[in-house]
Design an enzyme around this catalytic site. Structure first.
Site, short mmCIF file in Angstrom:
data_model
loop_
_atom_site.label_atom_id
_atom_site.label_comp_id
_atom_site.label_asym_id
_atom_site.label_seq_id
_atom_site.Cartn_x
_atom_site.Cartn_y
_atom_site.Cartn_z
N GLY A 409 0.82 -1.20 0.00
CA GLY A 409 0.00 0.00 0.00
C GLY A 409 0.85 1.25 0.00
O GLY A 409 2.08 1.18 0.19
N PRO A 410 0.25 2.39 -0.21
CA PRO A 410 1.00 3.65 -0.24
C PRO A 410 1.56 4.00 1.14
O PRO A 410 1.16 3.42 2.16
CB PRO A 410 -0.06 4.67 -0.69
CG PRO A 410 -1.36 4.06 -0.35
CD PRO A 410 -1.19 2.58 -0.47
N PRO A 411 2.48 4.95 1.20
CA PRO A 411 3.05 5.34 2.50
C PRO A 411 2.00 5.95 3.42
O PRO A 411 1.07 6.62 2.97
CB PRO A 411 4.12 6.38 2.12
CG PRO A 411 4.40 6.15 0.68
CD PRO A 411 3.14 5.65 0.08
N GLY A 412 2.17 5.70 4.72
CA GLY A 412 1.34 6.36 5.71
C GLY A 412 0.02 5.68 5.99
O GLY A 412 -0.86 6.29 6.62
N VAL A 413 -0.17 4.42 5.56
CA VAL A 413 -1.44 3.75 5.82
C VAL A 413 -1.34 2.76 6.97
O VAL A 413 -2.34 2.12 7.32
CB VAL A 413 -1.96 3.04 4.56
CG1 VAL A 413 -2.28 4.04 3.47
CG2 VAL A 413 -0.96 2.01 4.04
N GLY A 414 -0.14 2.58 7.56
CA GLY A 414 -0.03 1.76 8.76
C GLY A 414 0.49 0.36 8.53
O GLY A 414 0.17 -0.54 9.31
N LYS A 415 1.33 0.13 7.52
CA LYS A 415 1.83 -1.21 7.24
C LYS A 415 2.77 -1.69 8.34
O LYS A 415 2.62 -2.79 8.88
CB LYS A 415 2.55 -1.23 5.89
CG LYS A 415 1.67 -0.84 4.71
CD LYS A 415 2.40 -0.99 3.40
CE LYS A 415 3.59 -0.06 3.27
NZ LYS A 415 3.23 1.36 3.28
N THR A 416 3.74 -0.85 8.71
CA THR A 416 4.72 -1.26 9.72
C THR A 416 4.07 -1.43 11.09
O THR A 416 4.38 -2.37 11.82
CB THR A 416 5.85 -0.22 9.79
OG1 THR A 416 6.45 -0.08 8.49
CG2 THR A 416 6.91 -0.64 10.78
N SER A 784 -3.34 1.61 -18.20
CA SER A 784 -4.70 1.99 -17.79
C SER A 784 -5.14 3.33 -18.37
O SER A 784 -6.14 3.89 -17.93
CB SER A 784 -4.78 2.05 -16.26
OG SER A 784 -3.92 3.05 -15.76
N LYS A 827 -8.13 4.15 -7.14
CA LYS A 827 -8.56 5.14 -8.15
C LYS A 827 -9.90 5.75 -7.78
O LYS A 827 -10.12 6.96 -7.98
CB LYS A 827 -8.63 4.46 -9.52
CG LYS A 827 -7.27 4.00 -10.04
CD LYS A 827 -7.39 3.22 -11.34
CE LYS A 827 -6.01 2.78 -11.84
NZ LYS A 827 -6.08 1.99 -13.07
#
Length: 888
Positions: A409-416, A784, A827
């Protein structure tokens, strides 16, 4: 040196010493800082110049802890001292603070009279306190008869112990004294000869042996040695001349023997070594010293301790055989040999690795784990459900080899933070391995020990740091690895992440199989494309597409604002950020998938508020009715004129007190005026798309990036030329091919779609087409943009504008079919952030809308498209009336 008889007065001012002595004939330098010692120097030495004599007396605390009458045990101020021979340069010393009320104190019965050789006066800044530096010479011993107080310092009635001329003549005729004198002079002369050979000096000291009386010479020699305080005290107590000589002979002889032992060690070492072996010389000196002390087993003890540690490490049998063979080789090596240190470090690594040690997992409570995930992460329902499923399987089968979860996912979504929550839910240790920018395969597998500076790989090093063999290991930024001449780290991870192979993971440095099957691996990535297919096949991809505006609002109110306030030293009593303001920040200042920029904007508001709060605190007037603080302990310290270090204790004041004193309104509530003042004018407006899509040839597309979904404008124009196609905007090969396909399709259908007259079969006759993707500094690629390119070209040729509230995504074929694309949720969220109301999506992508929140779908009109004609009809203003004439 004053060697004649000294006549002392019956009463002397006393300067107390602690843990240090002054012997007759020695010179000492002290710095007087306490009020009592300063007063003594001023009255007894400063005013009398070179005629001043004072007494140096040892004072010791009693073992009793009960407080006694101060009149019987007055406070004693002491100053730090350093002794030296009279003919040596004295050194300054730091003052010892005075003024602490002592418990029961004892004055020593013997003291030493001293006279001042040098006085200097100083003033400390900024306190203005007067200090004195005094150089004192010890004269002779005296006996204390009575101690009394004179003002702030003490005086004593004394009896001088200096021998008269008649007494000295009588002692010199004593046969025992004569023998002791000869023995002392012989020992002293031998010591002087040894020192003269080492230091090429001694002429002045030999002169002392001939001119100074023997009983005084004993004090001078002993004062020049580094001896213990107890030995100094025993020398001071040797009032009898013969006893003093005996004690001096013992101390001088001991000093002489220590010098001889040092010379013996040096000779032994120098006889075995060449001049060029400096490091070897130092090691041999250490070895010789240990032999003299009978303590030469240190190295063997270290290796024994290492072997004991290896025995307790729980190594497998084959690894233990290898380690024991290495240990036997190490024992045969000398510490100065080249390979000794590397072999030692290698064995310590084997001993430190947790071959059998694991962290005990507590009983899994799914309900508690779910509550913890909900409290730490808002939204992300699908992801949290997958984690709960993973934990449920672990509960039913603890030894199950679960899949490797990969959060994309994009940065800042809470993966870590999600990976950290998995470790917390499992009750395991957590270790993070950053793979961003790693290009060397040795970072994963380690370096071979044949290389200088070799070290284990990051995985083995992480296992060693965490200390257990079953941690949760986060492989962060797994899509950022690269490959070059040093190897391919992503390929090295194939063995790590395969549960059938990582049971015997072989690190090149370790050179022994290590079991990684107990480790729970979690990976994170921003995008899937850079991950090699073979590596991606070993992981279960869980996509985190980003947050909706409502989710961002909840995250800000529940998590971001409390954290930002705490990090900036504020609280809700000082600063409040209403929901409406947060919503404005989300809509007009940030357009991102995650929440990092949102947190930065909130932090900017918090810092601005912190400036106002601090300025208001500094402006608060002080109260005029300040009362004097009374403290019995402080008063007692001031009564004895002690040096008191003041400690400032801040008065407790809450925010309401500050607010009342200032007459200002706290808490500070952020409004739109403050928002624009701190963050500047809004970056994004509501009419951005309408303003850009105001001419024919401009269409709105939806693309996916590593930072989430984005809106991409496509601009097309024509000019006089030779029928060429120009593409700009830093485009990749895939998107360039899409542009060629789109132009070919439009040219092939031009007549049927009435884009040209019947006699004009070529749209490009006499003109060039230029297609531009704005934001040219950003690389663009991907399959796309086909429908967007077709719409832009049809709009250009037909001179009809594209609807400003409509965006589209999808790939096309030469026959006009609209193909499915990826990243639909990203999107859709991007279109919603930009205020777009209508979306044209491939018909085969409708199934992906189940991941989009219902609140977002309810505000959008979703238009499915199977063919390009469907897209053109829905995208252009007024529809597509010429489609009736089309035979497609």
């Amino acid at each position: 040196m004053m060697m004649e008889s000294v006549e002392l007065p019956n009463r002397l001012a006393i300067l107390p010493f602690r843990n240090k002595l002054l012997l007759p004939g020695a010179v000492i330098r002290i710095r007087c800082t306490s009020p009592s010692s300063v007063k003594l120097v001023e009255q007894e030495l400063w005013q009398k110049e070179d005629k001043g004599v004072i007494g140096i007396l040892l004072v010791q605390d009693s073992a009793e802890t009960s407080t006694v009458d101060p009149a019987l045990s007055p406070g004693v101020g002491t100053d730090s001292v350093e002794c030296t021979l009279k003919n040596q340069a004295s050194i300054s010393d730091s003052n010892h603070h005075d003024g602490k009320r002592l418990q029961q104190v004892h004055w020593h019965k013997w003291g030493v009279a001293a006279r001042a050789l040098h006085l200097s006066r100083g003033v400390e800044r900024p306190s203005g306190r007067v200090t004195y530096t005094v150089v004192l010479e010890g004269l002779c011993r005296f006996r204390v008869q009575e101690i009394s107080t004179r003002g702030t310092y003490h005086t004593a009635r004394i009896t001088s112990l200096e021998l008269t001329k008649a007494e000295m003549e009588q002692v010199e005729q004593d046969q025992e004294f004569i023998v002791l004198s000869r023995q002392f002079k012989a020992t002293a002369m031998e010591l002087i000869s040894v020192l003269e050979q080492k230091q090429k000096t001694g002429g002045r000291t030999k002169n002392l042996l001939e001119t100074v009386p023997v009983h005084k010479l004993a004090d001078i020699f002993v004062a020049s040695f580094e001896i213990s305080f107890e030995e100094q005290l025993s020398m001071l107590d040797a009032v009898d001349v013969k006893g003093r000589l005996s004690k001096a002979i013992e101390l001088v002889d001991r000093h002489l023997q220590s010098i001889r032992v040092a010379e013996k060690i040096t000779q032994k070492v120098e006889g075995n070594l060449s001049k060029s072996q400096k490091e070897f010389l130092l090691r041999q000196q250490m070895k010789a010293i240990k032999e003299e002390l009978g303590d030469n087993e240190d190295e063997e003890d270290d290796l024994t301790a290492l072997e004991r540690k290896m025995l307790g490490a729980g190594m497998p049998v084959n690894v233990w055989k290898h380690a024991r063979r290495e240990l036997r080789s190490l024992k045969k090596m000398q510490p100065q040999q080249p390979g000794y240190n590397s072999s030692r470090v290698y064995l310590e690594l084997l001993a430190d690795l947790p071959w059998q040690k694991t962290s005990e997992e507590h009983e899994l409570d799914l309900k508690a784990a779910k509550e913890r995930l909900d409290s730490e992460h808002y939204g992300l329902f699908k992801i949290k459900q997958r984690i709960i499923e993973y934990l449920a399987v672990r509960k039913l089968k603890p030894d199950a080899r679960g899949p490797v979860l990969c959060f994309v996912g994009p940065p800042g979504v809470g993966k870590t933070s999600l990976a950290s929550s998995v470790a917390t839910a499992l009750g395991r240790e957590f270790v993070r391995i950053s793979l961003g920018g790693v290009k060397d395969e040795a970072d994963i597998r380690g370096h071979r020990r044949t290389y200088v500076g070799s070290m284990p790989g990051r995985l083995i090093d992480g296992i060693k740091r965490v200390g257990v063999s079953n941690p949760v290991m986060l492989l962060d930024e797994i899509d950022k690895t690269g490959s070059d001449v040093r190897g391919d780290p992503a390929s090295a991870l194939l063995e790590v992440l395969d549960p059938e192979q990582n049971k015997t993971f072989n690190d090149h440095y370790l050179n022994a199989p290590f079991d990684l099957s107990k480790v729970t691996f979690v990976a994170t990535a921003n995008k899937i494309q850079p991950i090699p297919p073979a590596l991606l096949d070993r992981m279960e991809v869980i996509e985190l597409p980003g947050y909706t505006p409502e989710e961002k609002l909840k995250i800000a109110m529940l998590h971001l604002i409390p954290r930002v306030l705490d990090q900036n030293g504020l609280s809700s009593d000082l600063l409040q950020i209403p929901e409406g303001v947060v919503r404005l920040i989300i809509q007009k200042y940030t357009r991102e998938a995650g929440v990092r920029n949102l947190e930065r904007k909130l932090a900017s508001l918090a810092r601005a508020a912190a400036v106002q709060v601090v300025e208001q605190e500094h402006a608060m007037p002080l109260s005029k009715d300040v009362q004097r603080l009374t403290n019995p302990l402080l008063d007692s310290k001031l009564a004895v004129e002690a040096e008191v270090e003041m400690e400032i204790i801040p008065m407790a004041a809450n925010n309401h007190h500050i607010s009342n004193a200032l007459g200002t309104s706290l808490p500070l509530i952020v409004d739109e005026t403050m928002l624009e003042k701190v963050l500047g004018p809004p970056r994004y407006g509501d009419r951005e798309t309408a303003e850009r899509v105001n001419t024919p040839g401009v269409a709105i597309g939806l693309v996916w990036t590593a930072f989430g979904g984005e809106v991409q404008f496509v601009e097309a124009t024509s000019m006089v030329g030779r029928g060429d196609l120009h593409l700009t905007g830093q485009l990749g090969d895939v998107i360039k091919e899409s542009a060629q396909i789109a132009l070919t399709w439009v040219r092939a259908r031009a007549t049927q779609l009435k884009l040209s007259m019947a006699e004009e079969h070529d749209l490009l006759g006499g003109r060039d087409i230029h297609i531009h993707f704005p934001a040219g500094a950003i690389p663009k690629d991907g399959p796309s943009a086909g429908v967007t390119l077709v719409t832009s070209l049809v709009s250009l040729f037909n001179q009809r504008r594209v609807r400003a509230d409509t965006a589209m995504t999808g790939e096309i074929t030469l026959s006009g079919l609209v193909l499915a694309v990826g990243g639909i949720k990203d999107k859709v969220l991007a279109a919603h952030r930009h205020g777009i109301k209508r979306l044209i999506l491939p018909n085969s992508n409708l199934k992906d809308l189940v991941e989009v929140p219902a609140s977002i779908l309810s505000s959008l009109e979703i238009i499915p498209a199977k063919r390009v004609e469907d897209v053109v009809e829905q995208a252009l203003e007024g529809g597509c009336p010429w489609r009736i004439c089309s035979k497609l």
